[in-house]
Design an enzyme around this catalytic site. Structure first.
Site, mmCIF file in Angstrom:
data_model
loop_
_atom_site.group_PDB
_atom_site.id
_atom_site.type_symbol
_atom_site.label_atom_id
_atom_site.label_comp_id
_atom_site.label_asym_id
_atom_site.label_seq_id
_atom_site.Cartn_x
_atom_site.Cartn_y
_atom_site.Cartn_z
ATOM 1 N N ARG A 173 0.809 -1.224 0.000
ATOM 2 C CA ARG A 173 0.000 0.000 0.000
ATOM 3 C C ARG A 173 0.845 1.279 0.000
ATOM 4 O O ARG A 173 0.385 2.327 0.434
ATOM 5 C CB ARG A 173 -0.970 0.014 1.193
ATOM 6 C CG ARG A 173 -1.984 -1.132 1.189
ATOM 7 C CD ARG A 173 -2.890 -1.112 -0.026
ATOM 8 N NE ARG A 173 -3.819 -2.224 0.016
ATOM 9 C CZ ARG A 173 -3.583 -3.425 -0.525
ATOM 10 N NH1 ARG A 173 -2.451 -3.666 -1.165
ATOM 11 N NH2 ARG A 173 -4.469 -4.387 -0.438
ATOM 12 N N SER A 224 -12.099 -0.614 2.156
ATOM 13 C CA SER A 224 -11.394 -0.983 3.384
ATOM 14 C C SER A 224 -10.758 0.258 4.004
ATOM 15 O O SER A 224 -10.087 1.032 3.326
ATOM 16 C CB SER A 224 -10.314 -2.017 3.084
ATOM 17 O OG SER A 224 -10.888 -3.221 2.638
ATOM 18 N N GLU A 294 -5.890 3.067 5.280
ATOM 19 C CA GLU A 294 -5.665 3.075 3.838
ATOM 20 C C GLU A 294 -6.126 4.406 3.247
ATOM 21 O O GLU A 294 -5.705 4.803 2.168
ATOM 22 C CB GLU A 294 -6.420 1.934 3.153
ATOM 23 C CG GLU A 294 -5.804 0.569 3.356
ATOM 24 C CD GLU A 294 -6.367 -0.472 2.391
ATOM 25 O OE1 GLU A 294 -6.931 -0.078 1.356
ATOM 26 O OE2 GLU A 294 -6.228 -1.661 2.675
#
Length: 300
Positions: A173, A224, A294
């Site tokens: 990520r 998410s 995130e």
């Protein structure tokens, strides 16, 4: 700002002034932006970025707005929407060139028509390619780094630059792009592999059905909320902390999937940010694991 306004009007850009950012985020929240610009071509985008950098005027690129939480504050800058100008696709054998405004989900399904496999994981990613490249988006044990050859961007000097997969320094990520300011992703080249259309579509549809059953897609969210820590799932930690269904204002930890924070009742950005922070604090107190969002926080 007056000078920038005059420039935008003189260039005949499609633009909206004092525009609510809630129209452009999947959370359906955000304050007012001084201007939202919708360039129609790649050259318009390049010229606009060069001008804003020259004037040292703030700007932010929005694709689908699916992984960003703008504050409720006024943003005295320009939002550049890339969906129109960078919504293109070119396929040459197993190499795909795609604009950063192209939908990830659309691309995953479109590749089936070319019998190209390797992007099935993107059927679970609601954003656009620019955000996917920036965040090294992934699902089902695959990430965008697995297929990227290179990316082309306009840097903060107004120069067009190409970066290879290695240059991007991808990890979970993250990418080198997250350490930079004032740039705009134009496109990427992806290396895929030959596949079977029916098999690709069957896998995409199967996963879509599973997501519909397990994720709260009926509420605005950013997908998410937290990255998975090593050797466990974020949702398990949130649930073990007793936070399933916990709410602050109009924001709630989804009962259906604990790694989704949803806007279930006219939430403000402050509601969502407060809930994210509360979940991080509570999970850390109970498990000694600090969750990392995130979501990108913008204009806070």
């Amino acid at each position: 700002m007056n000078e920038v306004v005059n420039y935008l009007k003189e260039k005949h850009y499609e633009v909206k002034f004092d525009e609510p950012l809630s129209k452009y985020t999947t959370f359906k929240v955000g304050g007012i932006a001084a201007a939202v610009v919708f360039p129609l071509t790649k050259s318009e985008i390049t010229e606009l970025v060069q001008y804003l950098n020259l004037k040292k005027y703030r700007y932010r690129v929005f694709g689908n707005g699916s992984n960003i939480l703008p504050s409720d504050n006024y943003y005295d800058g320009v939002i550049i929407k890339t969906n129109k100008a960078l919504n293109y696709l070119k396929v040459e054998d197993d190499v795909v060139t795609v604009g950063s405004g192209y939908s990830c989900v659309k691309l995953a399904y479109e590749m089936a028509n070319f019998d190209l496999a390797g992007l099935e994981f993107m059927g679970a990613i609601p954003g656009s390619m620019g955000g996917a490249l920036y965040m090294n988006a992934g699902a089902y044990n695959r990430e965008i780094k697995d297929v990227v050859l290179d990316v082309t961007l306009v840097n903060n000097y107004g120069k067009i630059v190409t970066l290879t997969n290695k240059d991007l320094q991808y990890s979970y990520r993250t990418s080198i792009l997250q350490d930079w300011d004032d740039f705009l992703l134009l496109e990427t080249r992806l290396k895929l592999e030959k596949g079977n259309k029916e098999e690709i579509l069957a896998l995409l549809d199967k996963r879509k059905e599973k997501r519909n059953e397990s994720q709260p897609l009926n509420y605005p969210s950013a997908g998410s909320t937290f990255r998975n820590p090593n050797n466990c799932h974020a949702w398990e930690l949130v649930e073990s902390a007793g936070l399933r269904g916990y709410s602050i204002g109009g924001a709630k930890v989804s009962e259906k999937h604990c790694n989704f924070i949803v806007n279930y009742n006219k939430a403000s950005s402050n509601d969502i940010k407060a809930l994210v922070d509360y979940v991080i604090m509570t999970v850390f107190d109970k498990t000694n694991v600090r969750l990392k969002p995130e979501i990108e926080f913008f204009n806070w």
